[in-house]
Design a protein around this motif. Structure first.
Motif, PDB file in Angstrom:
ATOM      1  N   THR A  39       0.827  -1.215   0.000  1.00 13.05           N
ATOM      2  CA  THR A  39       0.000   0.000   0.000  1.00 13.05           C
ATOM      3  C   THR A  39       0.856   1.257   0.000  1.00 13.05           C
ATOM      4  O   THR A  39       0.596   2.200  -0.767  1.00 13.05           O
ATOM      5  N   ALA A  50     -10.778  -0.312   2.858  1.00 11.02           N
ATOM      6  CA  ALA A  50     -10.294  -1.592   3.373  1.00 11.02           C
ATOM      7  C   ALA A  50     -11.291  -2.214   4.341  1.00 11.02           C
ATOM      8  O   ALA A  50     -11.502  -3.436   4.350  1.00 11.02           O
ATOM      9  N   THR A  93      -7.602  -0.001  -2.038  1.00 11.17           N
ATOM     10  CA  THR A  93      -7.460  -0.458  -0.655  1.00 11.17           C
ATOM     11  C   THR A  93      -8.526  -1.472  -0.262  1.00 11.17           C
ATOM     12  O   THR A  93      -8.433  -2.053   0.819  1.00 11.17           O
ATOM     13  N   VAL A 129      -6.672  -4.430   0.627  1.00 10.83           N
ATOM     14  CA  VAL A 129      -5.740  -4.386   1.752  1.00 10.83           C
ATOM     15  C   VAL A 129      -6.339  -5.148   2.926  1.00 10.83           C
ATOM     16  O   VAL A 129      -7.536  -5.040   3.212  1.00 10.83           O
ATOM     17  N   ALA A 163      -4.063   0.320   5.397  1.00 12.88           N
ATOM     18  CA  ALA A 163      -4.534   1.182   4.311  1.00 12.88           C
ATOM     19  C   ALA A 163      -4.342   2.650   4.675  1.00 12.88           C
ATOM     20  O   ALA A 163      -3.891   3.454   3.847  1.00 12.88           O
TER      21      ALA A 163
END
Length: 454
Positions: free
Chosen positions: A33, A86, A221, A224, A230
């Motif tokens: 990320t 996320a 994200t 993620v 994130a």
């Protein structure tokens, strides 16, 4: 929190889902990320835009302070959007269903489609323009090459993210460090002619860059594993890159006395500058890729069964065609206007999602409309324009002239020196609280937070 009603079985390819009905694989961690957002923050657009950030008749440290403040504010807001993506596991425009309702979320989706296509074309154009200057060659082959590479990356986005995080970010970092060494070897005289009107107008330009990615953040994200990763990855990655590139542009302007695209020529003139700039140009293709991919994913908020690969190819062809034929320098103010539309929406979302009570964030096909929040969004946009109208030069300046007249009627000084982003955010956030909180308190007394959204 989940995306109940929005996704189903996980895609078997290990890459991003083909349609909205498939659940996203959670394969990205903090390093991926941070690497992705660090790369997305690396663009020659930032040192070029530094012309409008440098404060005349002030020490260079004040300009750098404005850059840091703007980058921190903007990247924290970006990180909050990334973390929400996320947590919920859905793309950014689907995330807007929980705020505005499913059908009402089509409005920001339409704005996002326009801005993503426009920025994809603009990124391809600026990459090709810089490459053309660097190699003293025609621009069109670089347009085709950049457009084709960005489109191919959009077909396998998670694979592209891993390459960016593991390899490209280090090459870009080496190029940036080298250019810093060369620029700092030059005298840095005081700036007396060009520059921003005030500290906060300088910071405002910097804030706009991270915030412009807010409507795209969750597209990536959602893959993620943890919301914390994130947030930290997006905030630190994009924030650091924003500070580094804006500061590089400011230093180059002071050292060489050249701003705008002439900054690129100045960097090319340093020893091995050609190699360093070419590295940054190759890395900057990821911004075009991100906009192409997010156009496809945003369209799925309206039609969930569309194949994002087919959409990416169509968008890539369109963006490349625009970069070849359109006057994107004249189009740039319109893109900033679209960005100004999203600044107050960020304020509405951050307050509603992170600060005010709610139950399950409803991103399903039956998410109810909340028209009152459209008023908070619109009021924030009006406050933004009254603070600093988006500038359109020449005959296209009707928009600027109209808002300037409203400023005069209300006694607002055009040279007020305020941050339009912060004013727009504050107005939108305050009205969101007024609209949302009474329903939230009522729902709390009934023990059902989900009713606060209805």
């Amino acid at each position: 929190m989940g995306a109940s009603g929005a996704v189903g079985a996980t895609t078997s390819s290990g890459d991003a889902p083909i349609t909205l009905s498939q659940a996203p694989p959670r394969t990205l961690g903090l390093r991926d990320t941070a690497g992705l957002w660090g790369n997305l923050g690396i663009s020659l657009l930032l040192p070029v835009a530094a012309t409008y950030v440098v404060l005349a008749d002030h020490p260079l440290s004040v300009t750098i302070g404005a850059i840091v403040v703007g980058a921190v504010i903007g990247s924290v807001l970006l990180g909050l959007g990334a973390a929400a993506g996320a947590r919920e596991g859905v793309p950014a425009m689907v995330l807007m269903r929980g705020l505005l309702g499913r059908r009402t979320s089509f409005l920001p989706t339409a704005f996002n489609l326009v801005q993503c296509v426009g920025w994809a074309a603009f990124e391809v154009w600026i990459i090709a323009e810089a490459a053309s200057r660097a190699l003293d060659a025609p621009r069109w082959p670089f347009v085709l090459a950049a457009g084709a590479l960005a489109t191919l990356m959009a077909l396998r986005p998670l694979g592209a993210v891993r390459v960016l995080a593991r390899y490209a970010v280090w090459a870009a970092l080496a190029a940036i460090v080298y250019l810093y060494i060369q620029v700092l070897s030059e005298p840095l005289p005081a700036v007396t002619e060009v520059g921003a009107a005030s500290f906060w107008t300088a910071a405002d330009i910097v804030i706009a860059l991270p915030v412009s990615w807010f409507p795209l953040a969750a597209d990536y994200t959602r893959h993620v594993r943890r919301g914390r990763d994130a947030f930290v990855g997006a905030t630190a990655g994009y924030g650091a890159a924003t500070i580094a590139l804006f500061t590089l542009g400011a230093l180059a302007l002071v050292a060489y006395g050249r701003g705008g695209l002439d900054v690129v020529d100045a960097l090319l003139a340093v020893p091995l500058g050609l190699l360093a700039v070419l590295v940054l140009l190759v890395v900057a293709v990821d911004e075009a890729f991100a906009n192409i991919y997010s156009t496809a994913v945003s369209a799925q908020n309206v039609m969930a069964r569309l194949d994002r690969r087919m959409l990416a190819v169509l968008v890539g062809v369109l963006a490349t065609g625009l970069a070849l034929t359109a006057d994107l320098v004249a189009y740039e103010p319109f893109l900033f206007l679209i960005g100004a539309v999203f600044v107050p929406l960020v304020g509405v979302f951050v307050v509603a999602y992170w600060l005010l009570p709610h139950g399950r964030w409803d991103v399903s096909d039956t998410a109810p409309a909340r028209p009152a929040l459209l008023l908070a969004w619109a009021a924030g946009f009006v406050a933004y324009q009254l603070t600093l109208p988006t500038f359109f030069p020449g005959p296209g300046g009707v928009w600027t002239a109209w808002w300037s007249s409203r400023q005069a009627e209300l006694g607002i000084d055009p040279a007020n020196g305020w941050s339009a982003s912060l004013v727009g955010l504050a107005v939108a956030a305050a009205l969101t609280t007024l609209v949302w909180l009474p329903g939230g308190l009522s729902a709390r007394r009934r023990g059902d937070w989900s009713k606060a959204l209805r």
